[in-house]
Design a protein around this motif. Structure first.
Motif, short mmCIF file in Angstrom:
data_model
loop_
_atom_site.label_atom_id
_atom_site.label_comp_id
_atom_site.label_asym_id
_atom_site.label_seq_id
_atom_site.Cartn_x
_atom_site.Cartn_y
_atom_site.Cartn_z
N LEU A 80 15.77 -13.99 13.36
CA LEU A 80 15.91 -13.46 12.01
C LEU A 80 15.45 -12.00 11.94
N PRO A 81 16.02 -11.22 11.00
CA PRO A 81 15.52 -9.85 10.78
C PRO A 81 14.22 -9.90 9.97
N ARG A 82 13.09 -9.68 10.62
CA ARG A 82 11.79 -9.83 9.96
C ARG A 82 11.37 -8.57 9.19
N HIS A 83 11.87 -7.41 9.64
CA HIS A 83 11.55 -6.16 8.96
C HIS A 83 12.79 -5.27 8.99
N ARG A 84 13.18 -4.75 7.82
CA ARG A 84 14.34 -3.88 7.69
C ARG A 84 13.93 -2.66 6.88
N ALA A 85 14.49 -1.49 7.21
CA ALA A 85 14.08 -0.27 6.51
C ALA A 85 15.17 0.79 6.58
N PHE A 86 15.25 1.61 5.53
CA PHE A 86 16.13 2.78 5.52
C PHE A 86 15.60 3.74 4.47
N VAL A 87 16.10 4.98 4.50
CA VAL A 87 15.77 5.97 3.48
C VAL A 87 17.02 6.18 2.64
N SER A 88 16.94 5.89 1.37
CA SER A 88 18.12 5.86 0.52
C SER A 88 18.64 7.26 0.18
N ARG A 89 19.91 7.47 0.43
CA ARG A 89 20.57 8.69 -0.03
C ARG A 89 20.83 8.63 -1.53
N ALA A 90 20.99 7.42 -2.07
CA ALA A 90 21.31 7.26 -3.48
C ALA A 90 20.09 7.40 -4.38
N ASP A 91 18.95 6.86 -3.93
CA ASP A 91 17.76 6.80 -4.79
C ASP A 91 16.61 7.66 -4.30
N GLY A 92 16.70 8.22 -3.10
CA GLY A 92 15.68 9.14 -2.61
C GLY A 92 14.35 8.50 -2.29
N VAL A 93 14.33 7.22 -1.94
CA VAL A 93 13.08 6.53 -1.62
C VAL A 93 13.24 5.78 -0.30
N VAL A 94 12.09 5.43 0.30
CA VAL A 94 12.09 4.58 1.49
C VAL A 94 12.12 3.13 1.03
N VAL A 95 13.06 2.37 1.58
CA VAL A 95 13.24 0.97 1.19
C VAL A 95 12.96 0.09 2.40
N GLN A 96 12.06 -0.89 2.23
CA GLN A 96 11.75 -1.82 3.31
C GLN A 96 11.82 -3.25 2.78
N GLN A 97 12.22 -4.15 3.66
CA GLN A 97 12.24 -5.57 3.33
C GLN A 97 11.44 -6.32 4.38
N ILE A 98 10.46 -7.11 3.92
CA ILE A 98 9.69 -7.99 4.80
C ILE A 98 10.21 -9.40 4.59
N ASN A 99 10.67 -10.02 5.66
CA ASN A 99 11.19 -11.38 5.59
C ASN A 99 10.28 -12.31 6.37
N GLY A 100 9.70 -13.25 5.67
CA GLY A 100 8.85 -14.24 6.33
C GLY A 100 7.43 -13.75 6.52
N GLY A 101 6.50 -14.31 5.79
CA GLY A 101 5.10 -13.96 5.93
C GLY A 101 4.39 -14.96 6.83
N PRO A 102 3.06 -14.90 6.82
CA PRO A 102 2.27 -13.95 6.04
C PRO A 102 2.21 -12.58 6.70
N ALA A 103 2.06 -11.55 5.86
CA ALA A 103 1.92 -10.18 6.34
C ALA A 103 0.99 -9.44 5.40
N GLU A 104 0.26 -8.46 5.95
CA GLU A 104 -0.65 -7.65 5.16
C GLU A 104 -0.11 -6.22 5.10
N VAL A 105 0.15 -5.73 3.88
CA VAL A 105 0.72 -4.40 3.68
C VAL A 105 -0.34 -3.47 3.12
N GLY A 106 -0.40 -2.25 3.64
CA GLY A 106 -1.37 -1.29 3.14
C GLY A 106 -0.91 0.14 3.32
N VAL A 107 -1.55 1.04 2.59
CA VAL A 107 -1.35 2.48 2.72
C VAL A 107 -2.74 3.09 2.83
N ALA A 108 -2.98 3.85 3.89
CA ALA A 108 -4.32 4.40 4.14
C ALA A 108 -4.83 5.20 2.95
N GLY A 109 -6.06 4.90 2.54
CA GLY A 109 -6.70 5.64 1.47
C GLY A 109 -6.29 5.23 0.07
#
Length: 204
Positions: A80-109
């Motif tokens: 299965l695709p457990r992690h998918r990501a792209f940078v959107s030309r339409a919306d100007g944001v980074v888009v990621q999909q996490i499939n199937g946990g558990p997972a811990e997500v963070g941003v430093a600081g």
């Protein structure tokens, strides 16, 4: 479909798969246990940790892919695709999909806040889906959408990953597949990072 595949996670920044929309780029290592998504030029590093993946051996059949026709980077294991990501030309944001946990997500600081199902990390990252705040991290129990960038992330989080990808591809595909020839006989093609690359015309 134009793909590049690797059967091992990137060991360093140089081996990470890169994608972008011309102004923002991501470097994705594809590590099932400790993923690091570096956002350039001035974005944060989004971390996705799955300690349990080491104990289970990822479920086998690991590979990571970059699809140049969509500029999507993905990591697969257990079929299965457990992690998918792209940078959107339409919306100007980074888009990621996490499939199937558990997972811990963070941003430093940055400290996450919000209610289960829609959590903000700092001012530029939103986690939407089966997730909840756990101390300084966000715990994803099964699937979640992760958005990073400027703009109304909460509104974008109402869309599915597939919807956001289709919006992006509608703009990316013509740019990637479109080729023009300049007066010197060189072909100019837009690559997935949004930069022009030149090459000599066939037959010259």
């Amino acid at each position: 479909m134009h793909l590049f595949r690797d059967l091992e996670p990137a060991r360093d920044r140089a081996a990470a798969f890169r994608s972008g929309n011309g102004t923002t780029a991501i470097l994705v290592h594809g590590d099932p246990v400790a993923e690091r998504v570096i956002i350039e030029p001035h974005g944060p590093v989004v971390t996705i940790d799955r300690p349990g993946a080491a104990a289970t051996g990822h479920g086998g059949n690991y590979c990571r892919l970059v699809d140049f026709t969509t500029a999507e980077v993905s990591a697969w294991w257990g079929g299965l695709p457990r992690h998918r990501a792209f940078v959107s030309r339409a919306d100007g944001v980074v888009v990621q999909q996490i499939n199937g946990g558990p997972a811990e997500v963070g941003v430093a600081g940055c400290t996450p806040y919000g209610q289960a199902g829609l959590i903000l990390i700092g001012g530029l990252t939103v986690v939407a889906g089966d997730a909840a705040v756990t101390g300084e991290r966000v715990t994803v129990r099964s699937d979640a959408l992760v958005l990073t960038g400027p703009g109304d992330l909460v509104a974008l989080a109402r869309h599915s990953y597939t919807d956001l990808l289709l919006r992006h591809v509608a703009r990316h595909a013509p740019a990637y597949l479109g080729t023009t020839q300049d007066r010197d006989g060189y072909q100019r093609t837009i690559n997935p990072a949004g930069h022009a690359a030149s090459g000599p015309r066939a037959g010259r």
